[in-house]
Scaffold this motif. Structure first.
Motif, PDB file in Angstrom:
ATOM      1  N   HIS A 199       0.938  -1.117   0.039  1.00  0.00           N
ATOM      2  CA  HIS A 199       0.023  -0.297  -0.050  1.00  0.00           C
ATOM      3  C   HIS A 199       1.021   1.166   0.029  1.00  0.00           C
ATOM      4  CE1 HIS A 199      -3.575  -2.300   0.483  1.00  0.00           C
ATOM      5  NE2 HIS A 199      -2.971  -2.827   1.379  1.00  0.00           N
ATOM      6  N   ARG A 200       1.325   1.663  -1.176  1.00  0.00           N
ATOM      7  CA  ARG A 200       2.086   2.692  -1.282  1.00  0.00           C
ATOM      8  C   ARG A 200       1.317   4.077  -1.687  1.00  0.00           C
ATOM      9  NH1 ARG A 200       7.307   0.736  -5.107  1.00  0.00           N
ATOM     10  NH2 ARG A 200       8.432  -0.251  -3.409  1.00  0.00           N
ATOM     11  N   VAL A 201       1.879   5.087  -0.979  1.00  0.00           N
ATOM     12  CA  VAL A 201       1.281   6.509  -1.106  1.00  0.00           C
ATOM     13  C   VAL A 201       2.241   7.264  -1.718  1.00  0.00           C
ATOM     14  CG1 VAL A 201       0.407   8.085   0.514  1.00  0.00           C
ATOM     15  CG2 VAL A 201      -0.022   5.838   1.134  1.00  0.00           C
ATOM     16  N   GLY A 202       1.809   8.188  -2.541  1.00  0.00           N
ATOM     17  CA  GLY A 202       2.446   9.288  -3.095  1.00  0.00           C
ATOM     18  C   GLY A 202       1.498  10.439  -3.307  1.00  0.00           C
ATOM     19  N   ILE A 203       2.106  11.194  -4.143  1.00  0.00           N
ATOM     20  CA  ILE A 203       1.223  12.590  -4.609  1.00  0.00           C
ATOM     21  C   ILE A 203       1.187  12.299  -6.083  1.00  0.00           C
ATOM     22  CG2 ILE A 203       2.090  14.035  -2.578  1.00  0.00           C
ATOM     23  CD1 ILE A 203       3.677  15.626  -4.933  1.00  0.00           C
ATOM     24  N   SER A 204      -0.182  12.972  -6.683  1.00  0.00           N
ATOM     25  CA  SER A 204      -0.595  12.818  -7.897  1.00  0.00           C
ATOM     26  C   SER A 204       0.502  13.663  -8.961  1.00  0.00           C
ATOM     27  CB  SER A 204      -1.873  13.038  -8.182  1.00  0.00           C
ATOM     28  OG  SER A 204      -2.005  14.644  -8.056  1.00  0.00           O
ATOM     29  N   ASP A 205       0.331  13.239 -10.075  1.00  0.00           N
ATOM     30  CA  ASP A 205       1.114  13.986 -11.212  1.00  0.00           C
ATOM     31  C   ASP A 205       0.654  15.401 -11.167  1.00  0.00           C
ATOM     32  OD1 ASP A 205       2.732  14.349 -13.537  1.00  0.00           O
ATOM     33  OD2 ASP A 205       1.229  13.973 -14.843  1.00  0.00           O
ATOM     34  N   PHE A 206      -0.480  15.859 -10.910  1.00  0.00           N
ATOM     35  CA  PHE A 206      -1.017  17.220 -10.732  1.00  0.00           C
ATOM     36  C   PHE A 206      -0.538  17.899  -9.483  1.00  0.00           C
ATOM     37  CE2 PHE A 206      -4.113  20.212  -8.587  1.00  0.00           C
ATOM     38  CZ  PHE A 206      -4.152  20.942  -9.757  1.00  0.00           C
ATOM     39  N   ALA A 207      -0.485  17.459  -8.243  1.00  0.00           N
ATOM     40  CA  ALA A 207       0.258  17.806  -7.238  1.00  0.00           C
ATOM     41  C   ALA A 207       1.701  18.242  -7.593  1.00  0.00           C
ATOM     42  CB  ALA A 207       0.156  16.844  -6.164  1.00  0.00           C
ATOM     43  N   GLN A 208       2.507  17.174  -8.253  1.00  0.00           N
ATOM     44  CA  GLN A 208       4.054  17.344  -8.137  1.00  0.00           C
ATOM     45  C   GLN A 208       4.165  18.587  -9.235  1.00  0.00           C
ATOM     46  OE1 GLN A 208       6.250  16.954 -10.954  1.00  0.00           O
ATOM     47  NE2 GLN A 208       4.473  16.233 -12.331  1.00  0.00           N
ATOM     48  N   ASP A 209       3.499  18.677 -10.365  1.00  0.00           N
ATOM     49  CA  ASP A 209       3.337  19.718 -11.369  1.00  0.00           C
ATOM     50  C   ASP A 209       2.968  20.964 -10.861  1.00  0.00           C
ATOM     51  OD1 ASP A 209       3.552  20.600 -14.256  1.00  0.00           O
ATOM     52  OD2 ASP A 209       1.514  20.967 -14.033  1.00  0.00           O
ATOM     53  N   GLN A 210       2.048  21.203  -9.919  1.00  0.00           N
ATOM     54  CA  GLN A 210       1.892  22.357  -9.077  1.00  0.00           C
ATOM     55  C   GLN A 210       2.867  22.781  -8.255  1.00  0.00           C
ATOM     56  OE1 GLN A 210      -1.412  24.125  -9.616  1.00  0.00           O
ATOM     57  NE2 GLN A 210      -1.395  22.891 -11.179  1.00  0.00           N
ATOM     58  N   LEU A 211       3.494  21.953  -7.466  1.00  0.00           N
ATOM     59  CA  LEU A 211       4.504  22.258  -6.814  1.00  0.00           C
ATOM     60  C   LEU A 211       5.787  22.769  -7.427  1.00  0.00           C
ATOM     61  CD1 LEU A 211       4.349  19.567  -3.899  1.00  0.00           C
ATOM     62  CD2 LEU A 211       4.120  21.785  -3.617  1.00  0.00           C
ATOM     63  N   GLY A 212       6.191  22.333  -8.327  1.00  0.00           N
ATOM     64  CA  GLY A 212       7.303  22.686  -8.978  1.00  0.00           C
ATOM     65  C   GLY A 212       8.531  21.608  -8.589  1.00  0.00           C
ATOM     66  N   ASP A 213       9.723  21.964  -8.914  1.00  0.00           N
ATOM     67  CA  ASP A 213      10.919  21.173  -8.643  1.00  0.00           C
ATOM     68  C   ASP A 213      11.016  21.108  -7.169  1.00  0.00           C
ATOM     69  OD1 ASP A 213      11.499  20.655 -11.028  1.00  0.00           O
ATOM     70  OD2 ASP A 213      12.942  22.444 -11.323  1.00  0.00           O
ATOM     71  N   LEU A 214      11.058  19.792  -6.665  1.00  0.00           N
ATOM     72  CA  LEU A 214      11.125  19.465  -5.349  1.00  0.00           C
ATOM     73  C   LEU A 214      12.517  19.643  -4.833  1.00  0.00           C
ATOM     74  CD1 LEU A 214       8.506  16.450  -4.700  1.00  0.00           C
ATOM     75  CD2 LEU A 214       8.279  19.296  -4.148  1.00  0.00           C
ATOM     76  N   THR A 215      12.832  20.243  -3.572  1.00  0.00           N
ATOM     77  CA  THR A 215      14.049  20.234  -3.148  1.00  0.00           C
ATOM     78  C   THR A 215      14.391  19.648  -1.933  1.00  0.00           C
ATOM     79  OG1 THR A 215      13.626  22.483  -1.949  1.00  0.00           O
ATOM     80  CG2 THR A 215      14.550  22.569  -4.095  1.00  0.00           C
ATOM     81  N   TYR A 216      13.331  19.068  -0.987  1.00  0.00           N
ATOM     82  CA  TYR A 216      13.626  18.483   0.046  1.00  0.00           C
ATOM     83  C   TYR A 216      11.988  17.751   0.383  1.00  0.00           C
ATOM     84  CZ  TYR A 216      14.080  17.664   5.212  1.00  0.00           C
ATOM     85  OH  TYR A 216      14.029  17.020   6.379  1.00  0.00           O
ATOM     86  N   VAL A 217      12.306  16.613   1.019  1.00  0.00           N
ATOM     87  CA  VAL A 217      10.840  15.495   1.365  1.00  0.00           C
ATOM     88  C   VAL A 217      11.264  15.347   2.846  1.00  0.00           C
ATOM     89  CG1 VAL A 217       9.912  13.592   1.051  1.00  0.00           C
ATOM     90  CG2 VAL A 217      10.901  14.542  -0.866  1.00  0.00           C
ATOM     91  N   GLU A 218      10.214  15.576   3.526  1.00  0.00           N
ATOM     92  CA  GLU A 218      10.278  15.102   4.962  1.00  0.00           C
ATOM     93  C   GLU A 218       9.143  14.040   5.242  1.00  0.00           C
ATOM     94  OE1 GLU A 218       8.212  17.505   8.183  1.00  0.00           O
ATOM     95  OE2 GLU A 218      10.133  17.671   8.824  1.00  0.00           O
ATOM     96  N   LEU A 219       9.896  12.830   5.688  1.00  0.00           N
ATOM     97  CA  LEU A 219       8.822  11.774   5.865  1.00  0.00           C
ATOM     98  C   LEU A 219       8.702  11.241   7.305  1.00  0.00           C
ATOM     99  CD1 LEU A 219       9.655   9.801   2.603  1.00  0.00           C
ATOM    100  CD2 LEU A 219       7.805  11.227   3.082  1.00  0.00           C
ATOM    101  N   PRO A 220       7.900  10.349   7.512  1.00  0.00           N
ATOM    102  CA  PRO A 220       7.715   9.927   9.045  1.00  0.00           C
ATOM    103  C   PRO A 220       8.693   8.796   9.434  1.00  0.00           C
ATOM    104  CG  PRO A 220       5.978   8.988   7.898  1.00  0.00           C
ATOM    105  CD  PRO A 220       6.591   9.975   6.929  1.00  0.00           C
ATOM    106  N   GLU A 221       8.810   8.469  10.659  1.00  0.00           N
ATOM    107  CA  GLU A 221       9.562   7.351  11.024  1.00  0.00           C
ATOM    108  C   GLU A 221       8.680   5.799  10.839  1.00  0.00           C
ATOM    109  OE1 GLU A 221      12.722   7.342  12.712  1.00  0.00           O
ATOM    110  OE2 GLU A 221      12.606   9.455  12.235  1.00  0.00           O
ATOM    111  N   VAL A 222       9.414   4.990  10.425  1.00  0.00           N
ATOM    112  CA  VAL A 222       8.716   3.794  10.238  1.00  0.00           C
ATOM    113  C   VAL A 222       8.182   3.335  11.558  1.00  0.00           C
ATOM    114  CG1 VAL A 222       9.152   1.127   9.915  1.00  0.00           C
ATOM    115  CG2 VAL A 222      10.206   2.849   8.421  1.00  0.00           C
ATOM    116  N   GLY A 223       6.798   2.758  11.599  1.00  0.00           N
ATOM    117  CA  GLY A 223       6.360   2.313  12.761  1.00  0.00           C
ATOM    118  C   GLY A 223       5.336   3.351  13.385  1.00  0.00           C
ATOM    119  N   ALA A 224       5.326   4.741  12.864  1.00  0.00           N
ATOM    120  CA  ALA A 224       4.359   5.798  13.408  1.00  0.00           C
ATOM    121  C   ALA A 224       3.203   5.306  12.665  1.00  0.00           C
ATOM    122  CB  ALA A 224       4.740   7.029  12.423  1.00  0.00           C
ATOM    123  N   ASP A 225       2.074   5.195  13.579  1.00  0.00           N
ATOM    124  CA  ASP A 225       0.586   5.138  13.549  1.00  0.00           C
ATOM    125  C   ASP A 225       0.002   6.664  13.205  1.00  0.00           C
ATOM    126  OD1 ASP A 225      -0.043   2.455  13.960  1.00  0.00           O
ATOM    127  OD2 ASP A 225       0.739   2.858  15.943  1.00  0.00           O
TER     128      ASP A 225
END
Length: 133
Positions: free
Chosen positions: A28-54
């Motif tokens: 069950h992978r999660v990501g952002i849509s093509d629309f969202a990435q297009d609206q944001l523009g070039d990404l420079t940093y991604v912050e993600l949660p810790e494994v095990g987070a509920d």
């Protein structure tokens, strides 16, 4: 920015109004849509949660930073984070280049299989974009 007919919106995923997608089959992978990435523009940093987070449905699970802005990520269904895409730490642009493949964000173990019922299919999501975009 892409026109609606240029957007890639795979039919085998479910979509949230906040432009996150989730695969309804394992993993069950999660990501952002093509629309969202297009609206944001070039990404420079991604912050993600810790494994095990509920994380609750609609709960924050990270953020994406671009030259334009910072965008909060919201989990489309409740679940436990079982993996994060470590490759994004060195190359956040993977989200821009391949939002449904190598640019996935997290994998979750859903808390409730029924949580997918409130999400949109590809056609409904495209109509949502046209109605609100």
């Amino acid at each position: 920015m892409k026109a609606f007919d240029e957007l890639n919106i795979p039919g085998d995923l479910k979509y949230a109004k906040d432009h996150e997608w989730i695969a309804s089959a394992d993993p069950h992978r999660v990501g952002i849509s093509d629309f969202a990435q297009d609206q944001l523009g070039d990404l420079t940093y991604v912050e993600l949660p810790e494994v095990g987070a509920d994380i609750a449905m609609g709960g924050e699970f990270g953020s994406l930073e671009s030259i334009k802005s910072v965008s909060t990520l919201f989990l489309p269904v409740a679940g436990k984070v079982i993996a994060v895409n470590e490759a994004l730490q060195d190359d956040p642009g993977l989200v821009n280049r391949d939002p449904y493949g190598d640019g996935w964000l997290v994998e979750i173990a859903p808390a409730d299989a029924g949580g997918f019922s409130g999400l949109m299919d590809a056609d409904t999501y495209l109509q949502h974009l046209k109605d609100n975009g």
